[in-house]
Design an enzyme around this catalytic site. Structure first.
Site, PDB file in Angstrom:
ATOM      1  N   ASP A   1       0.832  -0.990  -0.280  1.00 18.42           N
ATOM      2  CA  ASP A   1      -0.001   0.056   0.186  1.00 18.42           C
ATOM      3  C   ASP A   1       0.888   1.082  -0.313  1.00 18.42           C
ATOM      4  OD1 ASP A   1       1.285  -0.493   2.195  1.00 18.42           O
ATOM      5  OD2 ASP A   1      -0.775  -0.315   3.652  1.00 18.42           O
ATOM      6  N   SER A   2       2.116   1.362  -0.026  1.00 16.36           N
ATOM      7  CA  SER A   2       3.028   2.046  -0.128  1.00 16.36           C
ATOM      8  C   SER A   2       2.647   2.620  -1.209  1.00 16.36           C
ATOM      9  CB  SER A   2       4.434   1.682  -0.133  1.00 16.36           C
ATOM     10  OG  SER A   2       4.787   0.032  -0.705  1.00 16.36           O
TER      11      SER A   2
ATOM     12  N   ASP B   1      -1.259  -6.238  -0.064  1.00 22.89           N
ATOM     13  CA  ASP B   1      -1.488  -5.517   1.194  1.00 22.89           C
ATOM     14  C   ASP B   1      -3.163  -5.023   0.701  1.00 22.89           C
ATOM     15  OD1 ASP B   1       0.639  -5.211   3.225  1.00 22.89           O
ATOM     16  OD2 ASP B   1       1.127  -3.010   1.654  1.00 22.89           O
TER      17      ASP B   1
ATOM     18  N   LYS C   1      -1.805  -9.573   2.723  1.00 19.90           N
ATOM     19  CA  LYS C   1      -0.709  -9.276   4.206  1.00 19.90           C
ATOM     20  C   LYS C   1      -1.187  -7.899   5.025  1.00 19.90           C
ATOM     21  CE  LYS C   1       3.124  -5.870   3.656  1.00 19.90           C
ATOM     22  NZ  LYS C   1       2.531  -5.140   4.740  1.00 19.90           N
TER      23      LYS C   1
ATOM     24  N   GLU D   1      -1.852  -5.515   8.579  1.00 20.57           N
ATOM     25  CA  GLU D   1      -0.796  -4.990   9.324  1.00 20.57           C
ATOM     26  C   GLU D   1      -1.939  -5.160  11.510  1.00 20.57           C
ATOM     27  OE1 GLU D   1       0.062  -0.716   8.419  1.00 20.57           O
ATOM     28  OE2 GLU D   1       0.936  -0.926   6.957  1.00 20.57           O
TER      29      GLU D   1
ATOM     30  N   GLU E   1       9.110  -4.374  10.368  1.00 23.27           N
ATOM     31  CA  GLU E   1       8.896  -3.331  10.271  1.00 23.27           C
ATOM     32  C   GLU E   1       9.968  -2.389  10.926  1.00 23.27           C
ATOM     33  OE1 GLU E   1       6.686  -1.062   7.677  1.00 23.27           O
ATOM     34  OE2 GLU E   1       8.009   0.710   6.998  1.00 23.27           O
TER      35      GLU E   1
HETATM   36  O1  KIV Z   1       3.349  -1.226   1.645  1.00 21.52           O
HETATM   37  C1  KIV Z   1       4.521  -1.281   1.700  1.00 21.52           C
HETATM   38  O2  KIV Z   1       5.840  -0.986   1.007  1.00 21.52           O
HETATM   39  C2  KIV Z   1       5.225  -2.221   2.871  1.00 21.52           C
HETATM   40  C3  KIV Z   1       6.904  -2.572   3.306  1.00 21.52           C
HETATM   41  C4  KIV Z   1       7.774  -1.490   2.878  1.00 21.52           C
HETATM   42  C5  KIV Z   1       6.979  -3.417   3.796  1.00 21.52           C
HETATM   43  O3  KIV Z   1       3.900  -2.786   3.566  1.00 21.52           O
END
Ligand code: KIV
Length: 271
Positions: free
Chosen positions: A51-52, A90, A120, A122, A189
């Site tokens: 989600d980056s 994510d 994934k 969080e 992280e």
């Molecule tokens: O969204 C992302 O890129 C991440 C990584 C930093 C692990 O969750």
């Protein structure tokens, strides 16, 4: 021969075997077809549609604004470029924290509409019900502990997490809870390397670190950071392998110059 070279398609099972054999796992983020194809050809074990994307693709300050539809667009583009890597996507902010039914519906949409291999999420104990419900549907889940960027407004800063004993203890507990629930791996992280080492050694499932030191079972970096596209982001944990910012701006400056001077296109570059 490494486990990773024997397999055609990397699965969660492959990652488990790599941990047992002490073979490090490589993970990189990707958000589109062309880069995913390059990374897959380069032999990366797993690709994270992070989600980056909210930061590096859309220019938002945090990961909070990205939507499920936008993640599905990025993930389905990535999947079309990949033959071998395991693709993890994510679940974006707000699509799994509310209740487990909603979490399952979000994960099902990702799996059905993108063809990705895992999701994934969080968080630890707070989202356990959602994790269990998604796993019960047969969808592999990767956990994410330590600095969890979707909680940035709770943390107030992107500095190292779990330096204090209480937070470190919670992280130890959450890691075990996620493993017992059936997660196939865990992103750690920005936590102290000693804590990441202890957690990695205590778990049977692989840990993938970002700013968590060398004792994690694998490493992940955001592609824009690794390739030097965002040169203003320089945390201590980052190793920058290219300076694409310089190379791309240099190339585009040359293109602009050639257009202005009428050097491009020349006789051979026309019909
Ligand atoms: O969204 C992302 O890129 C991440 C990584 C930093 C692990 O969750």
């Amino acid at each position: 021969m490494s486990v990773n070279k024997e397999v055609k398609r990397i699965t969660t099972n492959t990652l488990q075997k790599m941990k047992v054999n002490g073979e490090r796992i490589s993970m990189i983020t990707a958000y589109d077809y062309s880069f995913a194809r390059l990374f897959d050809e380069a032999g990366v074990d797993t690709i994270l549609v992070g989600d980056s994307a909210s930061n590096v693709m859309a220019g938002h300050e945090t990961t909070l604004p990205i939507t499920l539809d936008q993640m599905i667009y990025h993930a389905s583009s990535v999947i079309r470029g990949v033959n071998r890597s395991l693709v993890v996507v994510d679940l974006p902010f707000g699509t799994y924290q509310g209740n487990s039914k909603e979490a399952l519906a979000s994960a099902v949409r990702i799996m059905k509409e993108t063809g990705a291999h895992a999701v994934k999420i969080e968080g630890g104990e707070e989202i356990l019900e959602s994790v269990k419900r998604i796993l019960a549907a047969g969808i592999p889940v990767m956990g994410h502990l330590g600095l969890t960027p979707q909680s940035i407004y709770k943390f107030g800063t992107y500095t190292v997490r779990a330096k204090e004993e209480a937070e470190a203890n919670k992280l130890r507990r959450d890691a075990l809870i996620l493993q017992e629930a059936g997660c196939f791996g865990l992103v750690l992280e920005k936590i102290p390397a000693a804590l990441a080492k202890e957690v990695s050694e205590s778990l049977a499932i692989p840990t993938i670190g970002i700013g968590a030191g060398k004792h994690c079972d694998g490493q992940v970096l955001v592609m824009h950071d690794l390739l030097g596209i965002n040169t203003e982001f320089k945390p201590r944990f980052l190793r920058q392998y290219l300076n694409l910012h310089e190379q791309i701006t240099g190339a585009v400056k040359n293109y602009v110059k050639d257009v202005k001077s009428r050097d491009f296109p020349n006789e051979q570059e026309q019909y």
